[in-house]
Enzyme design. Structure first.
Site, PDB file in Angstrom:
ATOM      1  N   GLU A 191      73.154  27.127  53.265  1.00 46.78           N
ATOM      2  CA  GLU A 191      73.822  26.791  54.523  1.00 46.78           C
ATOM      3  C   GLU A 191      73.504  27.824  55.607  1.00 46.78           C
ATOM      4  O   GLU A 191      73.219  27.477  56.761  1.00 46.78           O
ATOM      5  CB  GLU A 191      75.337  26.691  54.304  1.00 46.78           C
ATOM      6  CG  GLU A 191      75.783  25.517  53.454  1.00 46.78           C
ATOM      7  CD  GLU A 191      75.535  25.712  51.963  1.00 46.78           C
ATOM      8  OE1 GLU A 191      75.643  24.724  51.213  1.00 46.78           O
ATOM      9  OE2 GLU A 191      75.238  26.852  51.540  1.00 46.78           O
TER      10      GLU A 191
ATOM     11  N   GLN B 227      70.988  46.262  44.954  1.00 43.82           N
ATOM     12  CA  GLN B 227      71.350  46.026  46.349  1.00 43.82           C
ATOM     13  C   GLN B 227      72.867  45.862  46.473  1.00 43.82           C
ATOM     14  O   GLN B 227      73.433  44.896  45.974  1.00 43.82           O
ATOM     15  CB  GLN B 227      70.636  44.753  46.830  1.00 43.82           C
ATOM     16  CG  GLN B 227      70.981  44.311  48.231  1.00 43.82           C
ATOM     17  CD  GLN B 227      70.430  42.924  48.513  1.00 43.82           C
ATOM     18  OE1 GLN B 227      70.052  42.203  47.605  1.00 43.82           O
ATOM     19  NE2 GLN B 227      70.395  42.549  49.763  1.00 43.82           N
TER      20      GLN B 227
ATOM     21  N   GLU C  22      63.388  40.142  51.454  1.00 44.97           N
ATOM     22  CA  GLU C  22      63.907  39.495  50.249  1.00 44.97           C
ATOM     23  C   GLU C  22      63.574  38.011  50.262  1.00 44.97           C
ATOM     24  O   GLU C  22      63.156  37.441  49.248  1.00 44.97           O
ATOM     25  CB  GLU C  22      65.420  39.687  50.158  1.00 44.97           C
ATOM     26  CG  GLU C  22      66.049  38.980  48.961  1.00 44.97           C
ATOM     27  CD  GLU C  22      67.554  39.108  48.926  1.00 44.97           C
ATOM     28  OE1 GLU C  22      68.123  39.037  47.819  1.00 44.97           O
ATOM     29  OE2 GLU C  22      68.174  39.251  49.990  1.00 44.97           O
TER      30      GLU C  22
END
Length: 392
Positions: free
Chosen positions: A362, A112, A230
């Site tokens: 985050e 990726q 994912e």
């Protein structure tokens, strides 16, 4: 028609005609794909039968009972868990027929090419350029944290094709041949001493327009599908006591000398947390039966990262001496991304990366707050501003 009974008969027929004990793994997986038993919810001719997704479990169970080989997710997790559903959602029929079979058999390993030194958490800020040249695109830029690029034959790539529009609107999505001479793959050594990640430099890499996935400028839409898949793949474990909690629970049962009252309480806490996450993950998987995963997948990924780090730390508290055991501190270029079979010290160090890969914790919290809970969005000064006018 009884779909479940029909599937069992199809599996039995596959095993009868293609003995997994005599065929190579690639040959058997190819036969499985051709029989429509790769992903039963995919269309016929593309490894599936157009059946409900949940029926995949019947195929997996019967093949496992027969000792048949399965695709190696530790080597080709990006291909199986991310590229395949993206190709199904946005690929042309020609692209699907070209890529899905060798992807499933793991003859072609995928990586990726998304994150960049200046665009990781803010993926829409990627600066790698793809410039049209006839019926090809010329790509220049740098990618980073690319898992398995040193073993990959194909890559999914997000690149900027228009700098005169806001950042989300100027991206396009491509499949890249990793053998292109303009690609330079360099290892990134981790705290574990290994190098499963890479930085990848692209210099004049030529990508045929036929390998563009989705329309020009729709790269963000396509990439979001990839990322949501994912996060489901990372965070939504299917089996009870899968992953880190299973390793600790097994050791607890086998080595009674490690047990204390305080440790028992903590083990029960993380066992329950892991089971709650697993059950929530099943709900996310059920959403897939009706389409692509949504932003809820971010919650699964966030919980997985927190639990993996806490449980690997608890494993060292159970047996501090185990943290001193380590196979090899030299740089290893592994073909597998799995670290569950490794010693506790390695697992503890490797789990630190769980809160970064697949989207930082985050950013996962931001996605949950804004897109799941409906809280006010953070201020974004570059929103609506053409990419080439944004200070960098």
């Amino acid at each position: 028609m009884d779909n479940a009974r029909d599937l069992r008969e199809r599996v039995d027929d596959l095993l009868f005609q293609h003995d997994p004990g005599r065929l190579s793994t690639e040959e058997f997986l190819g036969a499985r794909f051709d029989a429509g038993l790769a992903w039963v919810h995919f269309p016929e001719g593309l490894g599936g039968l157009g059946l409900p997704r949940e029926l995949n479990a019947i195929v997996e169970e019967r093949l496992a009972e027969a000792g048949a080989p399965a695709p190696d997710a530790s080597r080709n997790g990006i291909g199986l868990g991310m590229a395949a559903p993206t190709l199904l959602a946005f690929g042309t029929e020609e692209q699907q027929r070209r890529y899905l079979r060798p992807l499933f058999t793991c003859e072609e390993i995928w990586c990726q090419l998304f994150s960049e030194p200046g665009a990781g958490s803010d993926l829409a800020a990627v600066a790698t350029r793809a410039v049209p040249d006839g019926d090809t695109w010329v790509v220049d830029g740098q990618k980073v944290w690319t898992s398995g690029a040193h073993n990959a034959q194909r890559a999914i790539l997000v690149a900027r094709t228009d700098v005169h529009v806001p950042k989300h609107a100027g991206l396009s999505y491509f499949v890249v041949d990793m053998s292109d001479p303009g690609l330079d793959v360099r290892p990134l050594r981790q705290i574990t001493g290994e190098a499963e990640f890479n930085e990848v430099f692209l210099s004049g890499v030529r990508v045929p327009d036929a390998d563009r996935i989705g329309a020009v400028g729709e790269g963000w839409k396509v990439a979001t599908t990839t990322l949501n898949n994912e996060r489901v793949a990372i965070g939504a474990g299917a089996d009870r006591e899968a992953g880190q909690i299973g390793l600790v629970a097994r050791r607890w049962r086998e080595e009674p000398e490690l047990r204390t009252a305080a440790a028992h309480e903590e083990l029960l806490h993380w066992w329950v947390e892991s089971e709650v996450t697993r059950i929530a993950g099943e709900r996310v998987r059920q959403q897939l039966a009706a389409g692509q995963p949504g932003p809820e997948s971010s919650a699964m990924k966030l919980a997985f990262a927190q639990q993996a780090q806490a449980i690997t730390g608890f494993a060292l508290e159970l047996d501090p001496d185990a943290g001193l055991l380590y196979d090899d501190w030299t740089m290893v270029r592994s073909a597998s991304a799995s670290f569950l079979g490794r010693e506790p010290g390695f697992r503890y160090l490797r789990a630190k990366g769980n809160s970064i890969e697949g989207g930082t914790s985050e950013i996962m919290r931001n996605v949950i707050a804004e897109r799941v809970l409906g809280l006010p969005a953070e201020q974004r000064p570059d929103k609506g501003v053409p990419f080439n006018e944004v200070p960098r």
